[in-house]
Design a protein around this motif. Structure first.
Motif, PDB file in Angstrom:
ATOM      1  N   LEU A 168       0.889  -1.124   0.016  1.00 54.96           N
ATOM      2  CA  LEU A 168      -0.019  -0.015  -0.007  1.00 54.96           C
ATOM      3  C   LEU A 168       0.767   1.297  -0.242  1.00 54.96           C
ATOM      4  CD1 LEU A 168      -2.726   1.611   0.512  1.00 54.96           C
ATOM      5  CD2 LEU A 168      -2.377   1.109   2.718  1.00 54.96           C
ATOM      6  N   ALA A 169       0.828   1.977  -1.097  1.00 57.23           N
ATOM      7  CA  ALA A 169       1.616   3.074  -1.202  1.00 57.23           C
ATOM      8  C   ALA A 169       0.685   4.599  -1.383  1.00 57.23           C
ATOM      9  CB  ALA A 169       2.646   3.191  -2.350  1.00 57.23           C
ATOM     10  N   SER A 170       1.180   5.499  -0.969  1.00 53.30           N
ATOM     11  CA  SER A 170       0.330   6.952  -0.800  1.00 53.30           C
ATOM     12  C   SER A 170       1.648   7.885  -0.783  1.00 53.30           C
ATOM     13  CB  SER A 170      -0.689   7.356   0.072  1.00 53.30           C
ATOM     14  OG  SER A 170      -0.899   8.501  -0.134  1.00 53.30           O
ATOM     15  N   THR A 171       1.739   8.657  -1.769  1.00 54.52           N
ATOM     16  CA  THR A 171       3.053   9.817  -1.452  1.00 54.52           C
ATOM     17  C   THR A 171       2.506  10.758  -0.649  1.00 54.52           C
ATOM     18  OG1 THR A 171       3.618   9.370  -3.787  1.00 54.52           O
ATOM     19  CG2 THR A 171       4.263  11.496  -2.749  1.00 54.52           C
ATOM     20  N   SER A 172       1.123  11.278  -0.755  1.00 48.00           N
ATOM     21  CA  SER A 172       0.572  12.242  -0.030  1.00 48.00           C
ATOM     22  C   SER A 172       0.653  11.971   1.385  1.00 48.00           C
ATOM     23  CB  SER A 172      -0.860  12.908  -0.568  1.00 48.00           C
ATOM     24  OG  SER A 172      -1.645  11.826  -0.351  1.00 48.00           O
ATOM     25  N   GLU A 173       0.207  10.728   1.740  1.00 47.34           N
ATOM     26  CA  GLU A 173       0.241  10.275   3.084  1.00 47.34           C
ATOM     27  C   GLU A 173       1.374   9.843   3.695  1.00 47.34           C
ATOM     28  OE1 GLU A 173      -4.214   8.390   3.778  1.00 47.34           O
ATOM     29  OE2 GLU A 173      -3.414   7.996   1.802  1.00 47.34           O
ATOM     30  N   ASN A 174       2.491   9.700   2.864  1.00 44.87           N
ATOM     31  CA  ASN A 174       3.512   8.983   3.171  1.00 44.87           C
ATOM     32  C   ASN A 174       3.512   7.700   4.036  1.00 44.87           C
ATOM     33  OD1 ASN A 174       6.506   9.390   3.603  1.00 44.87           O
ATOM     34  ND2 ASN A 174       6.025   9.878   5.733  1.00 44.87           N
ATOM     35  N   ILE A 175       2.850   6.987   3.054  1.00 42.71           N
ATOM     36  CA  ILE A 175       2.610   5.496   3.294  1.00 42.71           C
ATOM     37  C   ILE A 175       3.369   4.732   2.403  1.00 42.71           C
ATOM     38  CG2 ILE A 175       0.783   3.886   3.404  1.00 42.71           C
ATOM     39  CD1 ILE A 175      -1.119   5.798   4.111  1.00 42.71           C
ATOM     40  N   ASN A 176       3.902   3.614   2.690  1.00 43.13           N
ATOM     41  CA  ASN A 176       4.497   2.700   2.146  1.00 43.13           C
ATOM     42  C   ASN A 176       4.743   1.423   2.883  1.00 43.13           C
ATOM     43  OD1 ASN A 176       6.029   1.258   0.246  1.00 43.13           O
ATOM     44  ND2 ASN A 176       7.631   2.539  -0.254  1.00 43.13           N
ATOM     45  N   GLU A 177       3.877   0.636   2.997  1.00 44.33           N
ATOM     46  CA  GLU A 177       3.770  -0.464   3.645  1.00 44.33           C
ATOM     47  C   GLU A 177       3.664  -1.755   2.742  1.00 44.33           C
ATOM     48  OE1 GLU A 177       1.369   1.539   7.363  1.00 44.33           O
ATOM     49  OE2 GLU A 177       0.291   0.344   6.002  1.00 44.33           O
ATOM     50  N   SER A 178       4.357  -2.933   3.089  1.00 43.18           N
ATOM     51  CA  SER A 178       4.123  -4.155   2.533  1.00 43.18           C
ATOM     52  C   SER A 178       4.018  -5.256   3.318  1.00 43.18           C
ATOM     53  CB  SER A 178       5.432  -4.269   1.695  1.00 43.18           C
ATOM     54  OG  SER A 178       5.608  -3.424   0.868  1.00 43.18           O
TER      55      SER A 178
END
Length: 215
Positions: free
Chosen positions: A53-63
Motif C-alpha cells: 500500500l503506497a501513498s505519496t501524499s500520506e507518506n505511506i509505504n507498507e508491505s
C-alpha cells in the motif's frame, strides 16, 4: 495492513467513471480471455504474494506477504497475524494475536470474492493494452481496466500478464485519493492437494478461541 485483503475485496466494487479514451481493445480481450481460461482449468491453486500500500501524499509505504489457496469459489487467505477462511457459505476471520475469530455469512453483494479476479474484466470494464514490459527476461503485457461505475472509489485496475503463458504476474488498484494497492505473485502452484475442510475454520486447532458470531 492487517485488514488489507478485506479492504481490497471491497475496493474492487468501489470504482469510478469510464475514461472515454478507453475502447474495448481486441488484443487486450484476447490476452484476458487466455489468462482467464488458464486459471479455470486448475482444480485448485496456491499462490504466495506480496501486497503493498503506497501513498505519496500520506507518506505511506507498507508491505506484507501472504499465501492464498483457492478451490473453485472457496479460498483460504493467510497473512501475518490474520487468516480468512471462505467456503462460499460462511466467512471466518481469525486474528492470531487476539485469539479471536469473527464469523459472518458469505454474501456476494459484500464485494468481489478474490477467486473472481480472473474474470473481473468481463462485466463493467473497458480495457486496453498500455505497454510491454520485461520481467525476469520474459515479455509481459500491461492491461488497464477502467470501470464503468462512476460512484466507486478507484479509477483503474492494472494487470500484468505474461505474454507467453498468460500467467498473471501482478495487479495494481489505483484509488482516487492517491493510494495504490499492489499485489505481486511470487510463487504459484497449480492443482494443490486440498479438501473442502481446508476452507473452514477449525476451532479444535485454536483452544480457547473467542468467537464473535455475526450471522
Amino acid at each position: 495492513m492487517r485488514k488489507f485483503f478485506i479492504i481490497f475485496i471491497a475496493l474492487f466494487f468501489a470504482t469510478f467513471a469510464t475514461n472515454s479514451l478507453y475502447a474495448q481493445d481486441a488484443q487486450a480481450r484476447t490476452l484476458l480471455d487466455a489468462m482467464s481460461n488458464k486459471y479455470k482449468k486448475y482444480n485448485s491453486f496456491r499462490a504466495t504474494f506480496t501486497s503493498t500500500l503506497a501513498s505519496t501524499s500520506e507518506n505511506i509505504n507498507e508491505s506484507l506477504t501472504g499465501t492464498i489457496t483457492v478451490k473453485g469459489n472457496k479460498y483460504h487467505l493467510k497473512t501475518q497475524g490474520q487468516e480468512i477462511f471462505n467456503d462460499h457459505k460462511t466467512v471466518w476471520t481469525f486474528l492470531d494475536d487476539a485469539n479471536e475469530v469473527t464469523i459472518t455469512s458469505y454474501d456476494e453483494a459484500d464485494g468481489l470474492n478474490p477467486t473472481d479476479i480472473f474474470d473481473i474484466y468481463k462485466k463493467g470494464y473497458k480495457y486496453v493494452v498500455v505497454e510491454d514490459v520485461k520481467i525476469g527476461g520474459r515479455l509481459h503485457k500491461v492491461i488497464d481496466l477502467v470501470p464503468e461505475d462512476k460512484n466507486l472509489q478507484f479509477f483503474k485496475v492494472r494487470l500484468t500478464i505474461d505474454k507467453a503463458n498468460y500467467s498473471l504476474a501482478s495487479w495494481n488498484i489505483f484509488e482516487k485519493n492517491g493510494r495504490v494497492h499492489s499485489y505481486k505473485i511470487a510463487d504459484f502452484q497449480a492443482n494443490v492437494s486440498v479438501t473442502d475442510s481446508d476452507f473452514q475454520f477449525n476451532k479444535a486447532k485454536h483452544p480457547n478461541v473467542e468467537e464473535v458470531d455475526l450471522r
